[in-house]
Enzyme design. Structure first.
Site, PDB file in Angstrom:
ATOM      1  N   TRP A 254       6.142  -2.149  -4.748  1.00 13.91           N
ATOM      2  CA  TRP A 254       6.085  -1.567  -6.257  1.00 13.91           C
ATOM      3  C   TRP A 254       5.536  -0.149  -6.065  1.00 13.91           C
ATOM      4  O   TRP A 254       4.867   0.240  -4.691  1.00 13.91           O
ATOM      5  CB  TRP A 254       5.120  -2.484  -6.895  1.00 13.91           C
ATOM      6  CG  TRP A 254       3.662  -2.488  -6.200  1.00 13.91           C
ATOM      7  CD1 TRP A 254       3.251  -3.723  -5.768  1.00 13.91           C
ATOM      8  CD2 TRP A 254       2.646  -1.631  -6.605  1.00 13.91           C
ATOM      9  NE1 TRP A 254       2.114  -3.257  -5.392  1.00 13.91           N
ATOM     10  CE2 TRP A 254       1.328  -2.237  -5.967  1.00 13.91           C
ATOM     11  CE3 TRP A 254       2.449  -0.463  -7.143  1.00 13.91           C
ATOM     12  CZ2 TRP A 254       0.129  -1.644  -5.838  1.00 13.91           C
ATOM     13  CZ3 TRP A 254       1.242   0.237  -7.107  1.00 13.91           C
ATOM     14  CH2 TRP A 254       0.111  -0.309  -6.499  1.00 13.91           C
TER      15      TRP A 254
ATOM     16  N   GLU B 282     -10.835   3.438  -3.744  1.00 15.31           N
ATOM     17  CA  GLU B 282      -9.696   3.450  -3.091  1.00 15.31           C
ATOM     18  C   GLU B 282      -9.238   4.720  -2.753  1.00 15.31           C
ATOM     19  O   GLU B 282      -8.628   5.049  -1.896  1.00 15.31           O
ATOM     20  CB  GLU B 282      -8.490   2.785  -4.354  1.00 15.31           C
ATOM     21  CG  GLU B 282      -8.693   1.336  -4.610  1.00 15.31           C
ATOM     22  CD  GLU B 282      -8.036   0.395  -3.519  1.00 15.31           C
ATOM     23  OE1 GLU B 282      -7.509   0.898  -2.551  1.00 15.31           O
ATOM     24  OE2 GLU B 282      -8.370  -0.765  -3.698  1.00 15.31           O
TER      25      GLU B 282
ATOM     26  N   GLU C 226      -1.866   0.945   0.807  1.00 14.95           N
ATOM     27  CA  GLU C 226      -3.043   1.275   0.178  1.00 14.95           C
ATOM     28  C   GLU C 226      -3.232   2.530  -0.759  1.00 14.95           C
ATOM     29  O   GLU C 226      -3.781   2.621  -1.590  1.00 14.95           O
ATOM     30  CB  GLU C 226      -4.484   1.256   1.161  1.00 14.95           C
ATOM     31  CG  GLU C 226      -4.829   0.113   1.749  1.00 14.95           C
ATOM     32  CD  GLU C 226      -5.327  -0.864   0.764  1.00 14.95           C
ATOM     33  OE1 GLU C 226      -5.974  -0.346   0.029  1.00 14.95           O
ATOM     34  OE2 GLU C 226      -5.605  -2.005   0.985  1.00 14.95           O
TER      35      GLU C 226
ATOM     36  N   HIS D  69      -2.954   2.322  -4.448  1.00 15.12           N
ATOM     37  CA  HIS D  69      -3.705   1.706  -4.938  1.00 15.12           C
ATOM     38  C   HIS D  69      -4.435   2.893  -5.848  1.00 15.12           C
ATOM     39  O   HIS D  69      -4.647   2.815  -7.064  1.00 15.12           O
ATOM     40  CB  HIS D  69      -4.755   0.967  -4.433  1.00 15.12           C
ATOM     41  CG  HIS D  69      -4.034  -0.148  -3.730  1.00 15.12           C
ATOM     42  ND1 HIS D  69      -4.746  -0.927  -3.045  1.00 15.12           N
ATOM     43  CD2 HIS D  69      -2.846  -0.712  -3.569  1.00 15.12           C
ATOM     44  CE1 HIS D  69      -3.888  -1.996  -2.252  1.00 15.12           C
ATOM     45  NE2 HIS D  69      -2.791  -1.877  -2.876  1.00 15.12           N
TER      46      HIS D  69
ATOM     47  N   GLU E 154     -11.206  -6.644   2.625  1.00 11.93           N
ATOM     48  CA  GLU E 154      -9.935  -6.881   1.702  1.00 11.93           C
ATOM     49  C   GLU E 154     -10.006  -8.155   0.770  1.00 11.93           C
ATOM     50  O   GLU E 154      -9.524  -7.854  -0.248  1.00 11.93           O
ATOM     51  CB  GLU E 154      -8.811  -7.202   2.955  1.00 11.93           C
ATOM     52  CG  GLU E 154      -8.120  -6.212   3.781  1.00 11.93           C
ATOM     53  CD  GLU E 154      -7.591  -5.052   2.823  1.00 11.93           C
ATOM     54  OE1 GLU E 154      -7.484  -5.140   1.871  1.00 11.93           O
ATOM     55  OE2 GLU E 154      -7.189  -3.861   3.710  1.00 11.93           O
TER      56      GLU E 154
ATOM     57  N   THR F 156     -12.028  -6.583  -2.080  1.00 10.72           N
ATOM     58  CA  THR F 156     -11.202  -6.073  -3.018  1.00 10.72           C
ATOM     59  C   THR F 156     -10.447  -6.600  -3.757  1.00 10.72           C
ATOM     60  O   THR F 156     -10.134  -6.459  -5.265  1.00 10.72           O
ATOM     61  CB  THR F 156     -10.490  -4.525  -2.372  1.00 10.72           C
ATOM     62  OG1 THR F 156      -9.797  -5.302  -1.126  1.00 10.72           O
ATOM     63  CG2 THR F 156     -11.240  -3.574  -1.861  1.00 10.72           C
TER      64      THR F 156
ATOM     65  N   ASP G 210      -1.566  -6.988  -3.380  1.00 12.41           N
ATOM     66  CA  ASP G 210      -1.789  -6.292  -1.989  1.00 12.41           C
ATOM     67  C   ASP G 210      -2.943  -6.496  -1.314  1.00 12.41           C
ATOM     68  O   ASP G 210      -2.742  -6.862   0.075  1.00 12.41           O
ATOM     69  CB  ASP G 210      -1.656  -4.734  -2.240  1.00 12.41           C
ATOM     70  CG  ASP G 210      -0.213  -4.239  -2.424  1.00 12.41           C
ATOM     71  OD1 ASP G 210       0.757  -4.865  -2.681  1.00 12.41           O
ATOM     72  OD2 ASP G 210      -0.285  -2.902  -2.595  1.00 12.41           O
ATOM     73  N   GLU G 211      -3.995  -6.387  -1.939  1.00 11.43           N
ATOM     74  CA  GLU G 211      -5.329  -6.871  -0.930  1.00 11.43           C
ATOM     75  C   GLU G 211      -5.277  -8.143  -0.447  1.00 11.43           C
ATOM     76  O   GLU G 211      -5.750  -8.442   0.684  1.00 11.43           O
ATOM     77  CB  GLU G 211      -6.585  -6.662  -1.951  1.00 11.43           C
ATOM     78  CG  GLU G 211      -6.682  -5.514  -2.908  1.00 11.43           C
ATOM     79  CD  GLU G 211      -6.614  -4.208  -2.013  1.00 11.43           C
ATOM     80  OE1 GLU G 211      -6.617  -4.091  -0.598  1.00 11.43           O
ATOM     81  OE2 GLU G 211      -7.141  -3.055  -2.529  1.00 11.43           O
TER      82      GLU G 211
ATOM     83  N   HIS H  24      -3.149  -8.087   2.645  1.00  9.64           N
ATOM     84  CA  HIS H  24      -3.785  -7.635   3.650  1.00  9.64           C
ATOM     85  C   HIS H  24      -4.868  -8.188   4.385  1.00  9.64           C
ATOM     86  O   HIS H  24      -5.188  -8.316   5.490  1.00  9.64           O
ATOM     87  CB  HIS H  24      -4.489  -6.027   3.229  1.00  9.64           C
ATOM     88  CG  HIS H  24      -3.519  -5.093   2.827  1.00  9.64           C
ATOM     89  ND1 HIS H  24      -3.793  -4.075   1.917  1.00  9.64           N
ATOM     90  CD2 HIS H  24      -2.197  -5.062   3.086  1.00  9.64           C
ATOM     91  CE1 HIS H  24      -2.713  -3.603   1.800  1.00  9.64           C
ATOM     92  NE2 HIS H  24      -1.592  -3.906   2.523  1.00  9.64           N
TER      93      HIS H  24
HETATM   94 FE   LIG Z   1      -7.284  -3.226   0.924  1.00  7.04          FE
HETATM   95 FE   LIG Z   2      -6.882  -1.130  -1.811  1.00  8.94          FE
END
Ligand SMILES: [Fe+2]
Ligand SMILES: [Fe+2]
Length: 398
Positions: free
Chosen positions: A97, A140, A178, A181, A231, A234, A263-264, A267
């Site tokens: 995305w 971020e 990242e 974000h 991670e 977040t 996403d976090e 990760h």
């Molecule tokens: Fe992250």
């Molecule tokens: Fe992030």
């Protein structure tokens, strides 16, 4: 609200700024800064000398290169493993995305209407929520610091800027993921018209200038334990801002925070897998590293934040996040407990005496943190309201 208990960030491990400050100070950049005395950015070009020219928060004594060379070799031997097991957690750019997928399209006819709708939705959201969202966005946006931090780690750093090792590829691609974000949150907040963008931008500049003090000692064991924790932290915090946005009726903002949280999570999966592998290869060394990081307390990446006005900005932001349930002392204990289970710390055998002590320490730490937190809450006084420059000096209850 008046009887609400005060949250005292310094009493909690998750929000503590460095607890044993020494005289070693962070490198300062003396900056001629313009700081408005008024809460409104409309008059913020009035030049004043700020009380503190830059982040005045001290950092710990700087310990470097604590992992012996033979252990650094482990990471070189894990090159192929990382390619097959870690790089698979990156998403191809074409499948990722992008911030634009969640924002009004500036080239479309409906742009102004979409912006208007975004602003209407954001009107329903209270100031305290915006303080938390801004704090998350600033965190971020200090991404250059985190890429730098990863490149301090011996054996895994990107030696050239375009190194072909799996570790370097991961770090660059992780950074690239990242980077979306901060972009997305920044653009959303800009369009919302609810926050003082100039104050926020100054905070970002101060924060990147100050860096961070994670105490990972160029040591990839410590570094990957830190990133595993972060991670997940977040993931939890963006997940909670998503949940609250939904409660406030802004489903688009909920989607924005939710997509970042996902996403976090990906990760977190990658970083916890690296540490899992270290536990397989070197259980004793890894449990010692885990215990070391937890004894030092995991400092949040943006703990040195400063806006030119509030000397305890991070503490105040953390207190609001705690009160709204966006990131709390309980979350800190839960993350620790999650990692203890994820890495099966209780099942480790054949450890040295020190290793056994470290194992006991981390396995019993979460309940102790929870008890401390309960006691701190019981002793806490009534919470004050504090002005935040990010929202034009309007006051928010801590
Ligand atoms: Fe992250
Ligand atoms: Fe992030």
């Amino acid at each position: 609200m008046a009887s609400r208990m005060a949250f005292r960030p310094q009493a909690l491990p998750c929000f503590s700024c460095p607890s044993k400050r020494r005289n070693a100070r962070s490198p300062r950049v003396s900056m001629a800064s313009t700081v408005g005395s008024s809460s409104s950015s409309a008059v913020s070009n009035k030049v004043e000398t700020p009380k503190k020219p830059f982040s005045q928060q001290d950092v710990h004594s700087q310990v470097t290169h604590s992992l012996p060379p033979q252990k650094i070799e482990i990471f070189k031997s894990l090159e192929d493993w990382a390619e097959n097991n870690i790089l698979v957690h990156l998403k191809p750019v074409e499948k990722c995305w992008q911030p634009q997928d969640f924002l009004p399209d500036p080239s479309s006819e409906g742009f102004y209407e979409e912006v208007k709708e975004l602003r209407e939705r954001s009107k329903e959201i209270p100031d305290d929520y915006f303080v938390c969202l801004v704090g998350d966005m600033i965190t971020e946006e200090a991404l250059p610091t985190y890429q730098t931090m990863l490149n301090t780690l011996d054996g895994v750093r990107d030696e050239t800027g375009a190194s072909p090792t799996s570790w370097a590829i991961w770090t660059r691609a992780w950074t690239a993921e990242e980077n979306r974000h901060g972009d997305l949150l920044n653009k959303y907040l800009y369009l919302s018209g609810r926050v003082d963008m100039k104050q926020i931008e100054k905070t970002i500049q101060y924060l990147i200038g100050s860096g961070m003090d994670p105490r990972t000692e160029n040591n990839p064991y410590l570094g990957f334990i830190y990133t595993s924790f972060q991670e997940r932290a977040t993931f939890v915090s963006h997940g909670n801002t998503a949940r609250l946005a939904k409660e406030h009726g802004d489903l688009k903002l909920a989607q924005i925070c939710g997509i970042i949280a996902s996403d976090e999570k990906r990760h977190e999966t990658a970083y916890t897998k690296i540490v899992e592998k270290l536990f397989e290869i070197d259980p004793n060394g890894t449990v010692l590293a885990f215990s070391d990081m937890m004894k030092k307390k995991i400092s949040m990446p943006a703990h040195l934040m400063y806006d030119g006005r509030d000397d305890n900005l991070f503490g105040h932001f953390s207190a609001v996040a705690q009160r709204l349930g966006i990131y709390t002392a309980k979350d800190y204990a839960d993350i620790l407990e999650f990692l203890v289970t994820r890495w099966k710390i209780g099942d480790l055998t054949g450890l040295s005496g020190e290793g056994n002590k470290a194992q006991d320490f981390v396995c019993t730490l979460a309940p102790r943190i929870r008890r401390l937190e309960e006691r701190a809450q019981a002793r806490a006084k009534q919470a004050p309201a504090i002005p935040f420059s990010w929202i034009y000096g309007r006051e928010v209850l801590l």
